[in-house]
Motif scaffolding. Sequence first.
Motif, PDB file in Angstrom:
ATOM      1  N   ARG A  47      53.580  17.017  18.408  1.00 13.01           N
ATOM      2  CA  ARG A  47      54.174  16.470  17.146  1.00 13.01           C
ATOM      3  C   ARG A  47      53.860  15.154  16.734  1.00 13.01           C
ATOM      4  N   MET A  48      52.664  14.499  17.767  1.00 16.56           N
ATOM      5  CA  MET A  48      52.287  13.244  17.287  1.00 16.56           C
ATOM      6  C   MET A  48      51.250  13.276  16.276  1.00 16.56           C
ATOM      7  N   PRO A  49      51.374  12.220  15.444  1.00 14.33           N
ATOM      8  CA  PRO A  49      50.474  11.909  14.190  1.00 14.33           C
ATOM      9  C   PRO A  49      48.991  11.793  14.720  1.00 14.33           C
ATOM     10  N   MET A  50      48.283  11.622  13.844  1.00 13.11           N
ATOM     11  CA  MET A  50      46.759  11.612  14.106  1.00 13.11           C
ATOM     12  C   MET A  50      46.330  10.279  13.306  1.00 13.11           C
ATOM     13  N   THR A  51      45.265   9.879  13.565  1.00 15.39           N
ATOM     14  CA  THR A  51      44.553   8.701  12.829  1.00 15.39           C
ATOM     15  C   THR A  51      42.856   9.092  12.882  1.00 15.39           C
ATOM     16  N   PRO A  52      42.457   8.877  11.647  1.00 19.29           N
ATOM     17  CA  PRO A  52      41.208   9.117  11.337  1.00 19.29           C
ATOM     18  C   PRO A  52      40.054   8.323  12.185  1.00 19.29           C
ATOM     19  N   VAL A  53      39.002   9.149  12.519  1.00 25.79           N
ATOM     20  CA  VAL A  53      37.710   8.252  13.063  1.00 25.79           C
ATOM     21  C   VAL A  53      36.889   7.995  12.079  1.00 25.79           C
ATOM     22  N   GLU A  54      36.656   6.949  11.582  1.00 25.27           N
ATOM     23  CA  GLU A  54      35.888   6.661  10.488  1.00 25.27           C
ATOM     24  C   GLU A  54      34.367   6.148  11.000  1.00 25.27           C
ATOM     25  N   THR A  55      34.142   5.503  12.125  1.00 26.29           N
ATOM     26  CA  THR A  55      32.910   5.341  12.515  1.00 26.29           C
ATOM     27  C   THR A  55      32.116   6.103  13.306  1.00 26.29           C
ATOM     28  N   ASP A  56      30.715   6.050  12.797  1.00 28.75           N
ATOM     29  CA  ASP A  56      29.961   7.101  13.344  1.00 28.75           C
ATOM     30  C   ASP A  56      29.402   6.623  14.613  1.00 28.75           C
ATOM     31  N   TYR A  57      30.145   7.157  15.863  1.00 26.10           N
ATOM     32  CA  TYR A  57      29.821   6.815  17.133  1.00 26.10           C
ATOM     33  C   TYR A  57      28.641   7.682  17.547  1.00 26.10           C
ATOM     34  N   ARG A  58      27.820   7.050  18.351  1.00 26.63           N
ATOM     35  CA  ARG A  58      26.709   7.659  18.595  1.00 26.63           C
ATOM     36  C   ARG A  58      26.506   7.959  20.201  1.00 26.63           C
ATOM     37  N   GLU A  65      19.744  12.184  20.792  1.00 27.96           N
ATOM     38  CA  GLU A  65      20.953  11.353  20.241  1.00 27.96           C
ATOM     39  C   GLU A  65      21.828  12.418  19.239  1.00 27.96           C
ATOM     40  N   VAL A  66      23.197  12.161  19.394  1.00 27.84           N
ATOM     41  CA  VAL A  66      24.218  13.149  18.693  1.00 27.84           C
ATOM     42  C   VAL A  66      25.276  12.215  18.285  1.00 27.84           C
ATOM     43  N   GLY A  67      26.103  12.658  17.404  1.00 31.50           N
ATOM     44  CA  GLY A  67      27.438  11.868  17.081  1.00 31.50           C
ATOM     45  C   GLY A  67      28.609  12.554  17.489  1.00 31.50           C
ATOM     46  N   LEU A  68      29.740  11.802  17.367  1.00 31.75           N
ATOM     47  CA  LEU A  68      31.014  12.359  17.853  1.00 31.75           C
ATOM     48  C   LEU A  68      31.370  13.859  17.419  1.00 31.75           C
ATOM     49  N   LEU A  69      31.055  14.196  16.158  1.00 32.90           N
ATOM     50  CA  LEU A  69      31.328  15.667  15.901  1.00 32.90           C
ATOM     51  C   LEU A  69      30.458  16.581  16.334  1.00 32.90           C
ATOM     52  N   ASP A  70      29.280  16.019  16.712  1.00 32.35           N
ATOM     53  CA  ASP A  70      28.339  17.107  17.764  1.00 32.35           C
ATOM     54  C   ASP A  70      28.925  17.440  18.911  1.00 32.35           C
ATOM     55  N   LEU A  71      29.944  16.669  19.398  1.00 34.50           N
ATOM     56  CA  LEU A  71      30.468  16.692  20.913  1.00 34.50           C
ATOM     57  C   LEU A  71      31.506  18.074  20.877  1.00 34.50           C
ATOM     58  N   ALA A  73      30.910  20.726  19.546  1.00 35.38           N
ATOM     59  CA  ALA A  73      30.085  22.076  19.735  1.00 35.38           C
ATOM     60  C   ALA A  73      30.625  23.060  18.846  1.00 35.38           C
ATOM     61  N   GLY A  74      31.013  22.747  17.704  1.00 36.21           N
ATOM     62  CA  GLY A  74      31.498  23.801  16.837  1.00 36.21           C
ATOM     63  C   GLY A  74      33.155  24.047  17.089  1.00 36.21           C
ATOM     64  N   ARG A  75      33.556  23.679  17.848  1.00 41.66           N
ATOM     65  CA  ARG A  75      35.178  23.959  18.376  1.00 41.66           C
ATOM     66  C   ARG A  75      35.959  23.071  17.603  1.00 41.66           C
ATOM     67  N   ARG A  76      37.262  23.341  17.515  1.00 41.97           N
ATOM     68  CA  ARG A  76      38.294  22.447  17.010  1.00 41.97           C
ATOM     69  C   ARG A  76      38.898  21.445  17.662  1.00 41.97           C
ATOM     70  N   GLN A  77      39.051  21.672  18.806  1.00 40.33           N
ATOM     71  CA  GLN A  77      39.551  20.227  19.637  1.00 40.33           C
ATOM     72  C   GLN A  77      38.308  19.721  20.606  1.00 40.33           C
ATOM     73  N   ASP A 171      39.042  18.918  11.347  1.00 47.63           N
ATOM     74  CA  ASP A 171      39.697  19.695  10.497  1.00 47.63           C
ATOM     75  C   ASP A 171      38.660  20.658   9.765  1.00 47.63           C
ATOM     76  N   ASP A 172      38.865  21.493   8.774  1.00 49.40           N
ATOM     77  CA  ASP A 172      38.096  22.407   8.132  1.00 49.40           C
ATOM     78  C   ASP A 172      36.808  21.723   7.159  1.00 49.40           C
ATOM     79  N   HIS A 173      37.089  20.231   6.914  1.00 50.36           N
ATOM     80  CA  HIS A 173      36.091  19.318   6.324  1.00 50.36           C
ATOM     81  C   HIS A 173      35.347  18.717   7.339  1.00 50.36           C
ATOM     82  N   ASP A 174      35.228  18.892   8.531  1.00 47.52           N
ATOM     83  CA  ASP A 174      34.583  18.200   9.591  1.00 47.52           C
ATOM     84  C   ASP A 174      34.862  16.732   9.971  1.00 47.52           C
ATOM     85  N   ARG A 175      36.170  16.514   9.465  1.00 54.26           N
ATOM     86  CA  ARG A 175      36.725  15.164   9.564  1.00 54.26           C
ATOM     87  C   ARG A 175      37.091  15.084  10.812  1.00 54.26           C
TER      88      ARG A 175
END
Length: 230
Positions: A47-58, A65-71, A73-77, A171-175
Amino acid sequence: MTSLPLPDSALPPIVAPEEWAAAHEAMLVEEKAFTRARDALAARRRRMPMTPVETDYRFVGPEGEVGLLDLFAGRRQLVVYGFFYQSDVDGWPEKGCPGCSYLADHVPYLDHLRAWDTNFVMASPTDQEKIVDLRRRSGWDHVPWYTLVGEAFSHDFGVAEMFGLNVFLRDDHDRVFRTYFVNGRGVESVLPTLGMLDITPLGRQETWEDTPEGRPQLPPYRAQRRGEYP
């Protein structure tokens, strides 16, 4: 490991089965309460809130080279373990942080975790050549381990000078959002060896424990095979 001396005076008292059963039943009252408290804490985490990750960490991995979203690997968490492996670690680059090495030894067959739509990776500021070498020697080939590009991720997520576990949700929008962080002894929940030792009469056999007099107690980390790989 050679067994340490254990005088008879340091052994648990010997009682009849009926007395043992009564002592066990009394202890179980507290143990069941602990289990319920642990479940309640897990529910609070959910039930903890979450905070957006705005930086494009590499990051840099074996394939570039990949980004955080790539890590994800298509999964939710995603769980990212900041492995303390850099030049000011004793024994670097042949060795990593002893606690981090101990945790890496416990990383399970990751397909079980991935079956729950969750990925796990490790990240360190050291270049891939050294990471790949240590991973190979340590038997961690099944664990994805990335090089951090720059210092922003380490500083922003609490692993600049220490190890730690960060959890992210996509999320479903890749945020990407940060949902949880723990370091220090908080990572013990993912180390089954310690849980097994905690149910034994000798415990972890470390100097900080509240242990009956005469039982083995040595400095922490002595059982780790850090730097002693085939």
